[in-house]
Motif scaffolding. Sequence first.
Motif, PDB file in Angstrom:
ATOM      1  N   MET A   1       0.578  -1.059   0.239  1.00 39.18           N
ATOM      2  CA  MET A   1      -0.118  -0.059  -0.119  1.00 39.18           C
ATOM      3  C   MET A   1       1.249   1.771   0.113  1.00 39.18           C
ATOM      4  O   MET A   1       2.415   1.086   1.000  1.00 39.18           O
ATOM      5  N   GLY A   2       0.903   2.238  -0.600  1.00 36.14           N
ATOM      6  CA  GLY A   2       1.731   3.225  -1.237  1.00 36.14           C
ATOM      7  C   GLY A   2       1.035   4.790   0.069  1.00 36.14           C
ATOM      8  O   GLY A   2      -0.168   4.340   1.055  1.00 36.14           O
ATOM      9  N   VAL A   3       1.816   5.424   0.107  1.00 34.05           N
ATOM     10  CA  VAL A   3       1.525   6.287   1.347  1.00 34.05           C
ATOM     11  C   VAL A   3       1.444   8.050   0.218  1.00 34.05           C
ATOM     12  O   VAL A   3       1.848   8.266  -0.977  1.00 34.05           O
ATOM     13  N   GLU A   4       0.188   8.288   0.681  1.00 33.92           N
ATOM     14  CA  GLU A   4       0.078   9.446  -0.236  1.00 33.92           C
ATOM     15  C   GLU A   4       0.501  10.385   0.082  1.00 33.92           C
ATOM     16  O   GLU A   4       1.930  10.799   0.692  1.00 33.92           O
ATOM     17  N   GLY A   5       1.161  10.916  -1.034  1.00 33.92           N
ATOM     18  CA  GLY A   5       1.690  11.917  -1.806  1.00 33.92           C
ATOM     19  C   GLY A   5       3.345  11.539  -1.605  1.00 33.92           C
ATOM     20  O   GLY A   5       4.165  12.447  -1.402  1.00 33.92           O
ATOM     21  N   LYS A   6       4.159  10.144  -1.804  1.00 32.00           N
ATOM     22  CA  LYS A   6       5.352   9.541  -1.331  1.00 32.00           C
ATOM     23  C   LYS A   6       5.807   9.274  -2.511  1.00 32.00           C
ATOM     24  O   LYS A   6       4.347   8.483  -3.469  1.00 32.00           O
ATOM     25  N   GLU A   7       6.363   9.440  -3.138  1.00 27.74           N
ATOM     26  CA  GLU A   7       6.987   9.308  -4.812  1.00 27.74           C
ATOM     27  C   GLU A   7       8.254   7.900  -3.867  1.00 27.74           C
ATOM     28  O   GLU A   7       8.883   7.442  -3.823  1.00 27.74           O
ATOM     29  N   PHE A   8       8.029   6.967  -4.526  1.00 30.86           N
ATOM     30  CA  PHE A   8       8.860   5.793  -4.913  1.00 30.86           C
ATOM     31  C   PHE A   8       9.153   5.472  -5.857  1.00 30.86           C
ATOM     32  O   PHE A   8       8.950   5.432  -7.152  1.00 30.86           O
ATOM     33  N   PRO A   9      10.656   5.445  -6.119  1.00 33.31           N
ATOM     34  CA  PRO A   9      11.602   4.918  -7.057  1.00 33.31           C
ATOM     35  C   PRO A   9      11.290   3.506  -7.800  1.00 33.31           C
ATOM     36  O   PRO A   9      10.615   2.545  -7.552  1.00 33.31           O
ATOM     37  N   ASP A  10      11.903   3.813  -9.660  1.00 36.52           N
ATOM     38  CA  ASP A  10      11.486   2.738  -9.992  1.00 36.52           C
ATOM     39  C   ASP A  10      12.191   1.646  -9.568  1.00 36.52           C
ATOM     40  O   ASP A  10      13.229   1.796  -8.590  1.00 36.52           O
ATOM     41  N   VAL A  11      11.357  -0.033  -9.964  1.00 32.65           N
ATOM     42  CA  VAL A  11      12.692  -0.738  -9.631  1.00 32.65           C
ATOM     43  C   VAL A  11      13.796  -1.318 -10.347  1.00 32.65           C
ATOM     44  O   VAL A  11      13.533  -1.617 -11.934  1.00 32.65           O
ATOM     45  N   SER A  12      14.754  -1.217  -9.864  1.00 35.81           N
ATOM     46  CA  SER A  12      15.953  -1.334 -11.344  1.00 35.81           C
ATOM     47  C   SER A  12      16.916  -2.367 -10.840  1.00 35.81           C
ATOM     48  O   SER A  12      16.710  -2.995  -9.495  1.00 35.81           O
ATOM     49  N   PHE A  13      16.917  -3.113 -11.870  1.00 37.69           N
ATOM     50  CA  PHE A  13      17.342  -5.134 -12.432  1.00 37.69           C
ATOM     51  C   PHE A  13      17.779  -4.852 -12.567  1.00 37.69           C
ATOM     52  O   PHE A  13      18.001  -4.269 -14.407  1.00 37.69           O
ATOM     53  N   GLU A  14      18.600  -6.195 -13.877  1.00 34.32           N
ATOM     54  CA  GLU A  14      19.461  -6.980 -14.758  1.00 34.32           C
ATOM     55  C   GLU A  14      18.698  -7.708 -15.054  1.00 34.32           C
ATOM     56  O   GLU A  14      18.657  -8.501 -14.849  1.00 34.32           O
ATOM     57  N   GLY A  15      19.020  -7.186 -16.670  1.00 31.56           N
ATOM     58  CA  GLY A  15      18.678  -8.577 -16.979  1.00 31.56           C
ATOM     59  C   GLY A  15      16.805  -8.422 -17.065  1.00 31.56           C
ATOM     60  O   GLY A  15      15.747  -7.699 -16.955  1.00 31.56           O
ATOM     61  N   ASN A  16      16.325  -9.765 -16.229  1.00 31.56           N
ATOM     62  CA  ASN A  16      15.844 -10.408 -15.917  1.00 31.56           C
ATOM     63  C   ASN A  16      15.679 -10.947 -14.698  1.00 31.56           C
ATOM     64  O   ASN A  16      15.117 -12.541 -14.312  1.00 31.56           O
ATOM     65  N   SER A  17      16.364 -10.288 -13.679  1.00 26.29           N
ATOM     66  CA  SER A  17      16.935 -10.657 -12.397  1.00 26.29           C
ATOM     67  C   SER A  17      15.508  -9.858 -11.773  1.00 26.29           C
ATOM     68  O   SER A  17      15.358 -10.408 -10.120  1.00 26.29           O
ATOM     69  N   LYS A  18      14.374  -9.015 -11.798  1.00 28.02           N
ATOM     70  CA  LYS A  18      13.399  -8.499 -11.171  1.00 28.02           C
ATOM     71  C   LYS A  18      13.254  -9.778  -9.888  1.00 28.02           C
ATOM     72  O   LYS A  18      13.027  -9.054  -8.964  1.00 28.02           O
ATOM     73  N   TYR A  19      13.004 -11.018 -10.087  1.00 27.38           N
ATOM     74  CA  TYR A  19      12.306 -11.590  -8.650  1.00 27.38           C
ATOM     75  C   TYR A  19      13.277 -12.504  -8.323  1.00 27.38           C
ATOM     76  O   TYR A  19      12.897 -12.590  -7.527  1.00 27.38           O
ATOM     77  N   ARG A  20      14.825 -11.825  -8.268  1.00 29.22           N
ATOM     78  CA  ARG A  20      15.588 -12.842  -7.830  1.00 29.22           C
ATOM     79  C   ARG A  20      15.522 -12.333  -6.476  1.00 29.22           C
ATOM     80  O   ARG A  20      15.324 -10.717  -5.484  1.00 29.22           O
ATOM     81  N   GLY A  21      15.118 -13.087  -5.376  1.00 27.46           N
ATOM     82  CA  GLY A  21      15.937 -12.921  -4.036  1.00 27.46           C
ATOM     83  C   GLY A  21      16.886 -12.577  -3.792  1.00 27.46           C
ATOM     84  O   GLY A  21      18.128 -11.912  -3.808  1.00 27.46           O
ATOM     85  N   ALA A  22      17.122 -12.065  -2.298  1.00 29.17           N
ATOM     86  CA  ALA A  22      18.147 -11.466  -1.507  1.00 29.17           C
ATOM     87  C   ALA A  22      19.078 -12.661  -1.931  1.00 29.17           C
ATOM     88  O   ALA A  22      18.962 -13.706  -1.345  1.00 29.17           O
ATOM     89  N   PRO A  23      20.495 -11.964  -1.538  1.00 33.85           N
ATOM     90  CA  PRO A  23      21.731 -12.783  -1.553  1.00 33.85           C
ATOM     91  C   PRO A  23      21.576 -13.822  -0.538  1.00 33.85           C
ATOM     92  O   PRO A  23      21.407 -13.358   0.737  1.00 33.85           O
ATOM     93  N   VAL A  24      22.465 -15.126  -0.448  1.00 29.64           N
ATOM     94  CA  VAL A  24      22.568 -16.410   0.316  1.00 29.64           C
ATOM     95  C   VAL A  24      24.124 -15.675   0.789  1.00 29.64           C
ATOM     96  O   VAL A  24      24.491 -15.971   0.350  1.00 29.64           O
TER      97      VAL A  24
END
Length: 276
Positions: free
Chosen positions: A1-24
């Motif tokens: 849920m967003g916060v009214e008036g708050k701007e969030f950055p676009d998600v940046s990722f390498e290639g097709n890695s948008k669903y990549r989990g946190a490093p183990v």
Amino acid sequence: MGVEGKEFPDVSFEGNSKYRGAPVTELGGRSFELLLDNGKQGALVFHSGMLLTWRPVGGKARTERYDCLKADEDTYFVNIEPKDYHPRTGIVLVMDLEQSLVTVLLSRQEVDGRYPDKVVNEFVFGAIRRPDGSVPVKRHGFTSDLVGCRIRWRYSDSFAVSHVYYDARYMRMPVPSREKDPERWEIFHKNPYDVTCSYVKIKKNIYFVSFIEDFTQTRGRVGSSLTLLMDISRLHDVGRSYGTWAGRWENYLFSAVGTWEEPTEEDLNPESPYRV
């Protein structure tokens, strides 16, 4: 849920890695003695969640950065690219701590005189010495278990692709419907996505799959090597894209979620425009 008036950055990722989990990072502080079937053996020491050292018996130790993801609770996908190394070499270690086994994938470029960007893969199987000093006799190995399967993998909100495992040495993407996507239908008929592929069984429901986009040579360029460590019971994978993209070297990890699809008769037809 967003916060009214708050701007969030676009998600940046390498290639097709948008669903990549946190490093183990949980291998940090641990060490393992590896005994590979090509005769090499030594100590693999994880100093932290980012650095490891390979100390081969009779050789010189090397300390490198690494990335790591997990396929399940005790199967790790470790990605390394040795710095200042020629020919360029990418290394993936599948560390199977449940069975004390390891599979190494060596991916090299700059070894084909005609296509220096082409990736050449080599698999090496081996074992991890157990705490009691014993060494497993069994190994991971090539398999045809997945032949006849079709899975659709989603790598990001806007990118999903179906893989058809139609042969023990090859993989393809199905031809899209001409009615629904005439442009892609035309592209796939001119240049079918039919590639060499290797399938390794790690254990029940866990498979290590790597394919090289060699079909792109027919279009005057060379594609990457894509390597997946997949859990077909949970239908998710972790993996690596390695090679050259848009004239630049790439090497990044990704994750995807999958869904089973029913293959068609055309999907499983062994005929290919690239092989006799």
